[in-house]
Design a protein around this motif. Sequence first.
Motif, short mmCIF file in Angstrom:
data_model
loop_
_atom_site.label_atom_id
_atom_site.label_comp_id
_atom_site.label_asym_id
_atom_site.label_seq_id
_atom_site.Cartn_x
_atom_site.Cartn_y
_atom_site.Cartn_z
N GLY A 293 -20.52 -29.96 -10.07
CA GLY A 293 -19.48 -29.25 -9.34
C GLY A 293 -18.38 -28.79 -10.28
N CYS A 294 -17.41 -28.07 -9.73
CA CYS A 294 -16.29 -27.58 -10.54
C CYS A 294 -15.07 -27.39 -9.66
CB CYS A 294 -16.66 -26.26 -11.22
SG CYS A 294 -15.35 -25.68 -12.31
N ASN A 295 -13.92 -27.83 -10.16
CA ASN A 295 -12.66 -27.68 -9.41
C ASN A 295 -11.77 -26.60 -10.00
OD1 ASN A 295 -13.51 -29.79 -7.90
ND2 ASN A 295 -11.96 -31.25 -8.60
N ARG A 296 -12.25 -25.85 -10.99
CA ARG A 296 -11.32 -25.01 -11.72
C ARG A 296 -11.01 -23.67 -11.03
NH1 ARG A 296 -9.34 -27.25 -15.94
NH2 ARG A 296 -8.04 -25.42 -15.77
N PHE A 297 -11.91 -23.18 -10.23
CA PHE A 297 -11.67 -21.93 -9.49
C PHE A 297 -11.16 -20.78 -10.37
CE2 PHE A 297 -11.83 -25.10 -6.15
CZ PHE A 297 -12.61 -24.46 -5.18
N CYS A 298 -11.86 -20.48 -11.42
CA CYS A 298 -11.59 -19.25 -12.17
C CYS A 298 -11.80 -18.12 -11.16
CB CYS A 298 -12.55 -19.12 -13.36
SG CYS A 298 -12.42 -20.54 -14.47
N SER A 299 -10.94 -17.10 -11.19
CA SER A 299 -10.87 -16.19 -10.03
C SER A 299 -12.13 -15.35 -9.84
CB SER A 299 -9.63 -15.30 -10.16
OG SER A 299 -9.76 -14.47 -11.31
N TYR A 300 -12.97 -15.24 -10.86
CA TYR A 300 -14.19 -14.42 -10.75
C TYR A 300 -15.40 -15.24 -10.31
CZ TYR A 300 -14.46 -16.79 -15.23
OH TYR A 300 -14.42 -17.76 -16.19
N CYS A 301 -15.27 -16.57 -10.28
CA CYS A 301 -16.47 -17.42 -10.34
C CYS A 301 -16.86 -18.04 -9.00
CB CYS A 301 -16.24 -18.51 -11.38
SG CYS A 301 -17.70 -19.52 -11.65
N ILE A 302 -18.12 -18.00 -8.71
CA ILE A 302 -18.64 -18.51 -7.44
C ILE A 302 -19.03 -20.00 -7.53
CG2 ILE A 302 -21.11 -17.98 -7.80
CD1 ILE A 302 -21.08 -16.79 -4.94
N VAL A 303 -19.12 -20.51 -8.76
CA VAL A 303 -19.64 -21.87 -8.95
C VAL A 303 -18.91 -22.94 -8.11
CG1 VAL A 303 -20.03 -23.71 -10.66
CG2 VAL A 303 -20.74 -21.38 -11.17
N PRO A 304 -17.57 -22.94 -8.09
CA PRO A 304 -16.91 -23.99 -7.29
C PRO A 304 -17.29 -23.93 -5.81
CG PRO A 304 -15.35 -22.96 -8.78
CD PRO A 304 -16.60 -22.14 -8.83
N TYR A 305 -17.62 -22.73 -5.32
CA TYR A 305 -17.99 -22.59 -3.91
C TYR A 305 -19.42 -23.07 -3.66
CZ TYR A 305 -13.85 -19.66 -4.04
OH TYR A 305 -12.58 -19.20 -4.23
N GLY B 293 -22.60 -30.28 -17.74
CA GLY B 293 -21.61 -30.26 -16.66
C GLY B 293 -21.03 -28.87 -16.61
N GLN B 294 -20.65 -28.40 -15.43
CA GLN B 294 -20.01 -27.10 -15.34
C GLN B 294 -18.71 -27.12 -16.13
OE1 GLN B 294 -21.64 -27.93 -12.30
NE2 GLN B 294 -23.09 -26.27 -12.54
N ASN B 295 -18.17 -28.32 -16.26
CA ASN B 295 -16.90 -28.49 -16.95
C ASN B 295 -17.05 -29.84 -17.66
OD1 ASN B 295 -14.18 -28.43 -17.56
ND2 ASN B 295 -13.50 -28.64 -15.45
N PRO C 215 -18.08 -26.91 -22.23
CA PRO C 215 -16.73 -27.46 -22.16
C PRO C 215 -15.70 -26.36 -21.94
CG PRO C 215 -17.35 -27.18 -24.43
CD PRO C 215 -18.49 -26.61 -23.61
N TYR C 216 -14.57 -26.73 -21.39
CA TYR C 216 -13.45 -25.81 -21.18
C TYR C 216 -12.47 -26.09 -22.32
CZ TYR C 216 -9.96 -23.40 -18.19
OH TYR C 216 -9.04 -22.54 -17.64
N VAL C 217 -11.97 -25.05 -22.95
CA VAL C 217 -11.26 -25.22 -24.23
C VAL C 217 -10.07 -26.20 -24.15
CG1 VAL C 217 -9.78 -23.18 -23.93
CG2 VAL C 217 -10.35 -23.98 -26.24
N ASN D 135 -7.28 -16.92 -13.92
CA ASN D 135 -6.92 -18.32 -13.71
C ASN D 135 -7.53 -19.24 -14.78
OD1 ASN D 135 -5.65 -20.51 -12.47
ND2 ASN D 135 -7.41 -20.94 -11.14
N ARG D 136 -7.61 -18.71 -16.01
CA ARG D 136 -8.03 -19.54 -17.13
C ARG D 136 -6.73 -20.10 -17.71
NH1 ARG D 136 -13.48 -20.61 -17.59
NH2 ARG D 136 -13.38 -20.71 -19.85
N GLN D 137 -6.66 -21.43 -17.84
CA GLN D 137 -5.36 -22.00 -18.19
C GLN D 137 -5.16 -22.20 -19.68
OE1 GLN D 137 -5.23 -25.04 -15.24
NE2 GLN D 137 -4.61 -23.55 -13.69
FE1 SF4 Z 1 -15.77 -23.60 -13.15
FE2 SF4 Z 1 -16.76 -22.46 -15.33
FE3 SF4 Z 1 -16.77 -21.13 -13.04
FE4 SF4 Z 1 -14.49 -21.55 -14.26
S1 SF4 Z 1 -16.21 -20.32 -15.06
S2 SF4 Z 1 -14.85 -21.88 -12.08
S3 SF4 Z 1 -14.81 -23.56 -15.20
S4 SF4 Z 1 -17.88 -23.00 -13.49
#
Ligand code: SF4
Length: 449
Positions: free
Chosen positions: A157-169, A201-203, A244-246, A283-285
Amino acid sequence: MKVFIKTYGCQMNMRDSEAMAGMLAAKGYEIVEHENKADILLFNTCSVREQAEKKAIGKLGFMSKIKKKRPETIIGVMGCMAQNKKEELLSSVPHLDFVLGTGQLHKLPDVLEDLQKKRQRLSLTEQSEDVLTGMGVHYTDKNTVNPYSAFIAVTRGCNRFCSYCIVPYVRGREISRTIDDVMLEARQLVDSGVKEIMLLGQNVAAFGLNGDTRPPQEGVSPFADLLYEMNEIKGLERIRFTSPYVSYFNNKLIRAMAECHKVCHNVHLPLQSGSDRILKAMNRQYTAESYYEKVLAMREAIPDITFSTDVIVGFPGETEEDFEATRSLFAKVGYTNGFIFKYSPRQGTKAAVMPDQIPQSVKEERNQILLALLEEQTNREISKLSGTVQEVLVEGAARTNKNQLTGRTSTSWVVNFTPQQGTKPGDLVQVRIIRPANVTLVGEEIANA
Ligand code: SF4
Ligand code: SAH
Ligand code: F3S
């Protein structure tokens, strides 16, 4: 009963398919390589870009032929597109028997058993607490390309919710396994002959942080703790991880990578964009500067480290200036591999409804520019390796020349080489590099002194 599994998408999906195959094999099913020979056809799908969904939908359509010829065939869709489209898939694909979402994977054996007793069409897509059930199940058959390398999913799973990404959903909330659970699985794999483990891991570097999206304080990195523990496993030669997320690379994690000699000197470090304005909209931090600082810190700790990356071109509102910032950072880092994606709007994500969507022709043009740059960089970096000696983990016979073996360096270059007598897959050998051939290296193994 014979089962065919077709996998789309990322390594996490490959890993899920392996767990599915393992669960089914334990119940007596036979896993087969061809759809024509199977009684049950499973499609483990991806939703990350529209193209990924189109591919699976196209293939599913084609399956109506099999169903006509053999109506008793059971066809199921699983994975991220199953989670995204849910029961809508049952109406759009009339010959489909069931849809199983990402939180319901572990129910696959029961679902198949029920369907064999009583034919019905069903869709199970609730997210559940049981997403870790079955995660430790592996499946290796005699045809596995490389039985010396294995995946372990450490977070899901992923909690980051990058604004383009469907993965968290489609993958649900981020959840980590425990260190003990991961270590148990790793030891079992190594006992069965595995030499290289890829942590997934997604993250992935958020392992053990309980889904908190704030990057950890200095001195805190459960992922680093895991690397130290894994580094001690006797018989394990290499540890890799993705993605990994930077922002999670604090000093503790960078030090762990440098101190653990089994951790490979290659990091997949998604950049997405080199423009701070676009990174913020995504929404990349992190900023371009803080990303580059981490690259420099890792290079200082591990001088021969190589980087690969993901970039999205044509994010809504991306100007020539934004793209130029991406191009210039891309060149500065000097990636040795990369994936350049054209932005694909995903329904339900924030970016899909942002103004200033970019025309396809512009995305195409920017894509080509980065691909050309990547090729130039790869050629430059690979040609520096002629004459060096590299440690290679042998994977199998080289495809192009059957007198040669193939494997990878810690920095992730593929090497085809002439072996010494007796060298076999799974061995760690020293290879003198003769020359690059396209994106691979050619060499010869050095005899043991
Ligand atoms: Fe999560 Fe990666 Fe998608 Fe960002 S790009 S919401 S970190 S899966
Ligand atoms: N969890 C990983 C990414 C998984 S998706 C990470 O954060 O590193 C893999 C890649 O697909 C992303 O890095 C991104 O570059 C790309 N991607 C995701 N959503 C996309 C979209 N809507 N359009 C184009 N590319 C996308
Ligand atoms: Fe695709 Fe799902 Fe992976 S959307 S990229 S298969 S997590």
